[in-house]
Design a protein around this motif. Structure first.
Motif, PDB file in Angstrom:
ATOM      1  N   GLU A   1      81.705 -30.439  26.536  1.00  0.00           N
ATOM      2  CA  GLU A   1      82.638 -29.778  25.615  1.00  0.00           C
ATOM      3  C   GLU A   1      84.074 -30.014  26.020  1.00  0.00           C
ATOM      4  O   GLU A   1      84.952 -30.225  25.170  1.00  0.00           O
ATOM      5  CB  GLU A   1      82.325 -28.274  25.580  1.00  0.00           C
ATOM      6  CG  GLU A   1      81.061 -27.905  24.839  1.00  0.00           C
ATOM      7  CD  GLU A   1      80.823 -26.406  24.866  1.00  0.00           C
ATOM      8  OE1 GLU A   1      81.619 -25.677  25.504  1.00  0.00           O
ATOM      9  OE2 GLU A   1      79.835 -25.951  24.239  1.00  0.00           O
TER      10      GLU A   1
ATOM     11  N   ASN B   1      93.743 -25.379  19.781  1.00  0.00           N
ATOM     12  CA  ASN B   1      92.337 -24.996  19.646  1.00  0.00           C
ATOM     13  C   ASN B   1      91.454 -25.698  20.687  1.00  0.00           C
ATOM     14  O   ASN B   1      90.745 -25.033  21.444  1.00  0.00           O
ATOM     15  CB  ASN B   1      91.843 -25.300  18.237  1.00  0.00           C
ATOM     16  CG  ASN B   1      91.925 -24.072  17.347  1.00  0.00           C
ATOM     17  OD1 ASN B   1      92.267 -22.981  17.789  1.00  0.00           O
ATOM     18  ND2 ASN B   1      91.620 -24.255  16.079  1.00  0.00           N
TER      19      ASN B   1
ATOM     20  N   TYR C   1      89.425 -24.162  24.646  1.00  0.00           N
ATOM     21  CA  TYR C   1      88.102 -24.205  25.271  1.00  0.00           C
ATOM     22  C   TYR C   1      88.022 -25.234  26.393  1.00  0.00           C
ATOM     23  O   TYR C   1      87.169 -25.130  27.265  1.00  0.00           O
ATOM     24  CB  TYR C   1      86.992 -24.394  24.233  1.00  0.00           C
ATOM     25  CG  TYR C   1      86.968 -25.687  23.457  1.00  0.00           C
ATOM     26  CD1 TYR C   1      86.456 -26.855  24.016  1.00  0.00           C
ATOM     27  CD2 TYR C   1      87.377 -25.721  22.128  1.00  0.00           C
ATOM     28  CE1 TYR C   1      86.388 -28.013  23.285  1.00  0.00           C
ATOM     29  CE2 TYR C   1      87.316 -26.884  21.393  1.00  0.00           C
ATOM     30  CZ  TYR C   1      86.816 -28.044  21.973  1.00  0.00           C
ATOM     31  OH  TYR C   1      86.743 -29.196  21.246  1.00  0.00           O
TER      32      TYR C   1
ATOM     33  N   SER D   1      89.222 -23.024  29.254  1.00  0.00           N
ATOM     34  CA  SER D   1      88.188 -22.041  29.587  1.00  0.00           C
ATOM     35  C   SER D   1      87.009 -22.702  30.294  1.00  0.00           C
ATOM     36  O   SER D   1      86.485 -22.189  31.299  1.00  0.00           O
ATOM     37  CB  SER D   1      87.705 -21.338  28.311  1.00  0.00           C
ATOM     38  OG  SER D   1      88.783 -20.651  27.697  1.00  0.00           O
ATOM     39  N   ASN D   2      86.577 -23.825  29.788  1.00  0.00           N
ATOM     40  CA  ASN D   2      85.434 -24.509  30.386  1.00  0.00           C
ATOM     41  C   ASN D   2      85.741 -25.012  31.789  1.00  0.00           C
ATOM     42  O   ASN D   2      84.885 -24.965  32.685  1.00  0.00           O
ATOM     43  CB  ASN D   2      84.990 -25.663  29.503  1.00  0.00           C
ATOM     44  CG  ASN D   2      84.241 -25.188  28.272  1.00  0.00           C
ATOM     45  OD1 ASN D   2      83.970 -23.995  28.130  1.00  0.00           O
ATOM     46  ND2 ASN D   2      83.911 -26.106  27.378  1.00  0.00           N
TER      47      ASN D   2
END
Length: 631
Positions: free
Chosen positions: A314, A279, A283, A286-287
């Motif tokens: 993030e 999880n 991200y 992706s970030n």
């Protein structure tokens, strides 16, 4: 001394007694006159046995001598015949048993008594010596027949007796050990510990059983021994006897069993752990891709900068979540569960919850109530294993129904008398009283064959008892189960856990020092260089042999940071070669690891390294570690 006169005429007996009394040796001699051999009720054990030859047939006299000879202990008596027979007949009397043939009434009785006394004393001494030797040999055989090592110490803590099994444990023959102490054969700190334990038994007189470690000075190999000790008295002195049982293999098997059970618990949660890692990785990836695309633009607008900062934050948060789950997994996989000290109970509970969180949230409503609690004395790995086993047990007790109907509650609080109390409660199927009575028995399980070892709760019980606590269970069918762990808290003022060395504060911005970084992953070298290039002049290489080449040409560095496990030449090999090439640099060399360990590596780090830096690390922890290495 006794002089027995057999069938000696009264007049002659008077002369014989006068001759005996006339000597110094005969003054304490008791003279007894009997009419014949038939009135001698028991064997004559010592003294003079004097008989009279009245003449007549030689055969009659020979028979009388034989009878007297049969009634005496020949080695402790002197059979004297008063006779006037010629030499040939006197020889016949000697062959029948007579020691001497003398003319009546005889003379030199004092000399005869003194010689007999000397013979008796010599025989008694030799007999006592033989008896002592037999007793000693018997005791030696008895001790050597005991399979466990056994020793006896005097009040000065010196060995005075031992069996062959103890000699094998010490690696020395009995001749080298007798009269000497532990301090001459084992490391000083272990010898001091033995002395203290022995002295306590000497002073109290109360038997004791304790676990001790014995290290071979030559090989450095340590063994775990359980020694039972007690005192006894002999010859007005106090001695200590000890019996040893080597439990090294048992302790090793116990550690392997604990590790296997831990990994089995984590294995049942593998899918959930993967979810917890994937999880945040999703991200983070992706970030980072978004940052890459953004940085490909010719310029960034003012409006894009806040979003860029948010994306980076993030990504850092996701990386921290992955680090936490990996750290928890590594904690449970560690084999250093013998290390004991202050343990942060909250951290152990939170680590176990992170590992099981995905399974819990998909199976039940989770309620956590965790108050601040004091530390306890024990081992974080083992306490985490207890918590994880209880959580897995709660999951397995939940029936197949909607998640909102299942409930797992975790409660941590300070109980009475400063004790730390942890409760794990579920509203699952519960247990019958019969099952509750056996729940902590090894290999007892209510799970189907192949779905449980029956060791989880048994191991929990053992680990909690080892920490000085207790574990309780209350349950009812179709109502649920509560496991309650109660542990004694450490007293106020106890220092924090010593598992991580206390390093210096964050490095100040001063003149840059030269740091040699050795890691087979180029990305590690690049990231470290970017992270601390304002503080250190970092020189990164991917091969330890290249680092040695640079050092051998005279290039100098203030500190060296080397990965522990690398192909080709490992960090261990590098440090050992550095000890030969530039021993002064060994104290400035630290090792780092991503968590891969062998038993050899773990033992090596404890003996050679200035410390161990675990990956991943942030700037502050890296700088603190390097500062710890600098001269």
């Amino acid at each position: 001394m006794l002089a027995t006169l057999v069938a000696v005429p009264a007049a002659v007996a008077v002369e014989v007694e006068r001759g005996v009394r006339a000597s110094g040796a005969g003054q304490s001699c008791h003279v007894l006159c009997v009419t014949g051999a038939d009135v001698i009720a028991a064997p004559v054990e010592e003294g003079l046995l004097i008989t009279w030859d009245a003449g007549g047939a030689l055969e009659d006299v020979l028979e009388g001598v034989r009878r007297l000879h049969a009634l005496r202990v020949a080695s402790r008596t002197q059979l004297v015949v008063l006779t006037s027979r010629d030499d040939a007949q006197a020889q016949a009397l000697a062959e029948a048993g007579a020691d001497e043939c003398v003319a009546s009434p005889g003379q030199g009785w004092g000399t005869r008594l003194a010689a007999l006394r000397r013979r008796l004393e010599a025989e008694t001494g030799e007999h006592d010596l033989r008896a002592l030797r037999r007793t000693s040999a018997f005791l030696r055989s008895a001790l050597d027949a005991v399979p466990e090592p056994l020793f006896v110490k005097d009040r000065q803590h010196r060995w005075v007796a031992m069996n062959s099994a103890f000699c094998r444990v010490m690696g020395h023959p009995a001749e080298a050990l007798l009269g000497r102490s532990d301090h001459e054969f084992v490391p000083a700190h272990e010898a001091d510990s033995f002395w203290r334990n022995d002295e306590q038994v000497f002073r109290s007189g109360v038997p004791d059983e304790s676990e001790e470690t014995l290290t071979d000075r030559a090989t450095g190999i340590s063994r775990v021994l359980v020694t039972k000790k007690a005192t006894f008295s002999g010859s007005g002195e106090t001695f200590l006897v000890g019996i040893i049982r080597d439990v090294t293999d048992r302790k090793r098997l116990e550690s392997q069993l604990l590790l296997a059970e831990r990994m089995a618990s984590v294995g049942t949660l593998a899918a959930g752990v993967a979810h917890e890692i994937n999880n945040p990785l999703a991200y983070v990836s992706s970030n980072l891709a978004y940052v890459r695309d953004l940085l490909a633009l010719p310029a960034l607008s003012e409006e894009q900068l806040p979003e860029l900062r948010e994306v980076v934050a993030e990504a850092l948060d996701g990386a921290a979540r992955v680090c936490a789950i990996v750290r928890d997994l590594r904690t449970f996989a560690r084999g250093d569960e013998e290390r004991h000290g202050p343990v942060d109970v909250t951290r152990a509970v939170e680590g176990a919850l992170r590992l099981v969180r995905n399974e819990l949230t998909h199976r039940a409503r989770v309620v956590c109530t965790m108050e601040p609690v004091p530390p306890v004395h024990g081992n974080e790995v083992r306490l985490g294993q207890v918590v994880l086993n209880l959580l897995v047990n709660a999951l397995q007790a939940l029936p197949p129904r909607p998640a909102e109907e299942n409930r797992v509650r975790v409660s941590l609080r300070t109980g009475r008398a400063g004790q730390v109390e942890l409760e794990v409660t579920d509203n699952g199927t519960g247990m019958t009283p019969e099952v509750q009575r056996r729940i902590f028995d090894p290999f007892f399980t209510t799970r189907p064959v192949g779905e449980g070892t029956g060791l989880g709760l048994s191991i929990c019980h053992t680990l909690v008892l080892a920490m000085g606590g207790r574990i309780e269970v209350s349950s009812a069918l179709d109502w649920g189960t509560t496991f309650r762990v109660v542990l004694p808290a450490l007293s106020v003022g106890t220092v924090a856990s010593p598992e991580s060395p206390v390093l210096g504060s964050t490095v100040a911005l001063v003149e840059r020092r030269r740091l040699l970084l050795i890691d087979d992953e180029p990305s590690v070298g690049n990231s470290v260089t970017r992270l601390v290039r304002d503080v250190y002049e970092v020189h990164s290489v991917q091969d330890a042999r290249e680092a040695l080449r640079r050092l051998s040409t005279g290039e100098r560095f203030d500190a060296i940071l080397c990965d522990l496990m690398m192909p080709g030449m490992s960090g261990m090999d590098f440090v050992e070669e550095l000890e030969r090439l530039a021993p002064e640099l060994v104290r400035r060399t630290g090792l780092m690891t991503g968590g891969a360990f062998t038993a050899q590596a773990r033992e090596f780090v404890g003996r050679h390294s200035r410390g161990l830096l675990e990956k991943p690390f942030e700037r502050e922890r890296l700088c603190d570690f390097v500062e710890h290495l600098l001269p």
